[in-house]
Write an enzyme that holds these catalytic residues in place. Structure first.
Site, short mmCIF file in Angstrom:
data_model
loop_
_atom_site.label_atom_id
_atom_site.label_comp_id
_atom_site.label_asym_id
_atom_site.label_seq_id
_atom_site.Cartn_x
_atom_site.Cartn_y
_atom_site.Cartn_z
N ASN A 156 18.78 -3.10 -5.53
CA ASN A 156 18.55 -4.48 -5.08
C ASN A 156 19.22 -4.82 -3.76
O ASN A 156 18.78 -5.73 -3.06
CB ASN A 156 18.94 -5.48 -6.19
CG ASN A 156 20.39 -5.40 -6.57
OD1 ASN A 156 21.01 -4.35 -6.43
ND2 ASN A 156 20.94 -6.49 -7.05
N SER A 233 23.02 -1.63 -14.07
CA SER A 233 22.86 -2.35 -15.34
C SER A 233 24.12 -2.21 -16.20
O SER A 233 24.86 -1.22 -16.09
CB SER A 233 21.66 -1.77 -16.09
OG SER A 233 21.89 -0.42 -16.40
N VAL A 236 23.91 1.13 -18.39
CA VAL A 236 24.33 2.39 -17.77
C VAL A 236 25.82 2.34 -17.41
O VAL A 236 26.56 3.31 -17.63
CB VAL A 236 23.46 2.72 -16.52
CG1 VAL A 236 24.02 3.92 -15.77
CG2 VAL A 236 22.02 3.00 -16.94
N GLY A 237 26.26 1.20 -16.90
CA GLY A 237 27.66 1.06 -16.49
C GLY A 237 28.62 1.27 -17.65
O GLY A 237 29.66 1.92 -17.51
N GLU A 254 30.36 -2.51 -11.48
CA GLU A 254 29.85 -3.87 -11.28
C GLU A 254 28.48 -3.93 -11.94
O GLU A 254 27.59 -3.16 -11.60
CB GLU A 254 29.73 -4.19 -9.79
CG GLU A 254 31.06 -4.29 -9.07
CD GLU A 254 32.01 -5.31 -9.67
OE1 GLU A 254 31.53 -6.26 -10.34
OE2 GLU A 254 33.22 -5.16 -9.51
N CYS A 288 22.63 -9.70 -8.40
CA CYS A 288 23.53 -9.84 -9.55
C CYS A 288 24.13 -11.24 -9.57
O CYS A 288 24.49 -11.73 -10.63
CB CYS A 288 24.60 -8.77 -9.55
SG CYS A 288 25.44 -8.59 -8.00
N GLU A 389 20.05 -10.76 -19.14
CA GLU A 389 19.78 -10.73 -17.71
C GLU A 389 18.30 -10.43 -17.48
O GLU A 389 17.81 -9.39 -17.89
CB GLU A 389 20.63 -9.66 -17.03
CG GLU A 389 20.45 -9.66 -15.52
CD GLU A 389 21.31 -8.64 -14.79
OE1 GLU A 389 21.32 -7.47 -15.20
OE2 GLU A 389 21.96 -9.02 -13.80
N GLU A 468 35.71 -5.03 -6.21
CA GLU A 468 35.26 -4.43 -4.96
C GLU A 468 35.65 -5.34 -3.80
O GLU A 468 35.90 -6.53 -3.99
CB GLU A 468 33.74 -4.27 -4.98
CG GLU A 468 33.30 -3.34 -6.09
CD GLU A 468 31.89 -2.85 -5.88
OE1 GLU A 468 31.72 -1.80 -5.26
OE2 GLU A 468 30.95 -3.54 -6.32
#
Ligand code: NDP
Length: 498
Positions: A156, A233, A236-237, A254, A288, A389, A468
């Protein structure tokens, strides 16, 4: 007329552009015009990832010993090159991800900002000195690079997110393997080209395109990779975090968001509506930090909805390459299917479809993944569209009696990335700031974005590990070493501890 040939792009390993070991490639198409091939890219596998890790180990030996101000000079140079190529890069983002060209230009600007900020850290990167409890002893801390790090990024923000991970990783002296989203590899190739032209030594930045399950997973499993910076996502994170923890790797992940804006009855309605429409439908809701929920105090609810629908109905949907279009296509067939599925779910759950809700078809719309900006009202917290989401141009609206109930609704999800309140009442604003459960809190501004010199990240299912950007990025990409020096001329009696 000769057919245009599709260009094949390679991986960048050890300072060379190379084909993948698998020998396979895949095509990426423009989401606004699916007949247009953006390019052909390497379908790499675990072996390619491990070659890149080996190359990064070689690069690390050089880069970790390069003084940080000298590393900064290369990052500044890369930033200048990015500035020179800005328009071409923005077009690349729009053509491969789909977002409006104005958003893509903003993304390049953001990437340059982070490079500038990170390069500046090359002359700071502070440790600290403190008095020792012992005589004739000096105690201080110093930062060392983590080592080889894996950078795994989503589609994104195909330029800004890699930039805001890579520049801090580099200034801290790390070497890296960059695995971009499979949907947006061309931005990644161009970012690697930029660092190559800027003079980054071979092996310091390695790019490997290919499926996350193979390339990304190999990075997680490799004992030579000391840290992973991931955005994507929550699914996966979470898995990546657990697998990395087993291997004692440092991770920053994140992840998703379900960001809410509260509109109180004393709010500046014009300001609130502007922020909400931009937050919900800008970049087609695929951010996000996008606004996904609005909670409106009941006294102004009807007035707010009428104005929200009116403003949304004026948005122009179309190919993002044309500046007149406000809302562009979704980035893939998967994204389109997912968004339409959620619209169906919302309707079945009994929410009121106040605007939009359809896939757009006819003319140019048939060539891309277009869905109307969509507004659901009469939403309640138990609904899936209120909790999950959606990552598309779908806004859910709630009614609340007062600020207290509005904050309860805002906090009722597992995510906690960004949030906002519109009010002129400073007491209420602080009540909100002190109780809302998100990593980034806005007052009288949209949920979007963040500045590069401040920490970026969320709570709960939105993020785990160090933040971050800002100085938080230096904390993630370095290890702090504590040094004690006894400079006494003779042996002295020392306390025995630990
Ligand atoms: P993913 O989380 O699947 O992908 C993010 C990155 O992780 C990509 O580079 C991907 O590679 C990689 N990856 C995938 N599987 C693994 C794995 N097993 N090990 C290591 N790396 C892996 O997100 P999607 O692109 O599939 O998007 C799905 C949804 O996630 C969206 O609809 C949205 O809800 C959310 N999302 C949220 C983002 C945010 O900024 N909060 C950003 C992107 C997505 P590959 O592309 O090859 O699969």
């Amino acid at each position: 007329m000769a057919a245009t040939q599709t260009k094949t792009y390679q991986n960048y390993i050890g300072g060379k552009w190379v084909d993948s070991v698998t020998g396979r490639t895949y095509q990426v198409h423009n989401p606004a015009r699916t007949g247009q091939v953006v390019g052909e890219f390497q379908t790499s596998g675990a072996e390619d990832a491990l070659q890149a890790v080996a190359s990064a180990k070689g690069g690390l030996a050089v880069w970790a010993n390069t003084p940080a101000p000298a590393r900064a000079a290369i990052i500044y140079k890369a930033m200048e090159i990015m500035g020179r190529r800005a328009e071409e890069l923005a077009e690349t983002i729009t053509i491969e991800e789909g977002k409006p060209i104005a958003d893509a230009r903003g993304e390049i600007k953001r990437a340059m900002n982070i490079m500038e900020y990170a390069a500046g850290e090359g002359r700071r990167m502070f440790g600290y000195t403190t008095p020792s409890e012992l005589p004739n002893t000096v105690a201080y801390t110093v930062r060392r690079p983590l080592g080889v790090v894996g950078i795994i990024t989503p589609w994104n923000f195909p330029m800004a997110i890699p930039a805001w991970k890579i520049a801090p990783a580099l200034i801290c002296g790390n070497a890296l393997v960059f695995k971009p989203a499979s949907a947006t590899p061309l931005s990644a190739v161009k970012l690697a080209e930029i660092y190559e032209e800027a003079g980054l030594p071979a092996g310091v930045l390695n790019l490997v395109t290919g499926p996350g399950g193979q390339v990304g997973n190999a990075l997680v499993e490799s004992p030579d990779v000391k840290g992973i910076s991931f955005t994507g996502s929550t699914e996966v994170g979470t898995e990546l975090y657990a697998e990395s923890a087993k291997r004692l790797k440092k991770v920053q992940a994140e992840m998703g968001g379900k960001n809410a804006v509260i509109v109180l009855s004393d709010a500046d309605m014009d300001k609130a509506l502007g922020g909400i429409v931009q937050g919900a439908f800008g970049s087609t809701g695929q951010r996000c930090t996008a606004t996904s929920r609005v909670i409106v105090e009941e006294a102004v609810y009807d007035e707010f909805i009428a104005e929200l629908v009116d403003r949304t109905s004026k948005l122009k949907v179309g190919d993002g390459i044309y500046p007149a279009n406000d809302v562009a296509p979704l980035s893939s067939q998967n994204q389109k299917d997912k968004v339409l599925e959620y619209i169906g779910v919302g309707t079945e759950e009994g929410a009121h479809l106040a605007f939009g809700g359809r896939a757009l078809s006819g003319g140019d719309f048939d060539q891309g993944y277009y869905v109307e900006p969509t507004i659901f009202t009469e939403v309640s917290t138990g609904m899936r569209i209120a909790k999950e989401e959606i990552f598309g141009p779908v806004l859910t609206v709630f009614k609340a009696r007062d600020l207290k109930e509005a904050i309860e609704i805002s906090n009722s999800v597992e995510f906690g990335l960004s949030s906002s309140v519109y009010t002129k009442d400073i007491t209420k604003a602080y009540q909100y700031i002190n109780t809302v459960e998100t990593g980034m809190v806005h007052v009288n501004a949209s949920t979007l974005g963040g500045e590069v010199h401040l920490p970026f990240g969320g709570l709960g299912a939105s993020g785990v590990g160090a933040r971050e950007q800002g100085t938080a990025a230096v904390d993630f990409f370095t290890e702090v070493i504590t040094v004690y020096i006894d400079h006494a001329a003779e042996a002295t009696e020392r306390a025995r501890f630990i």
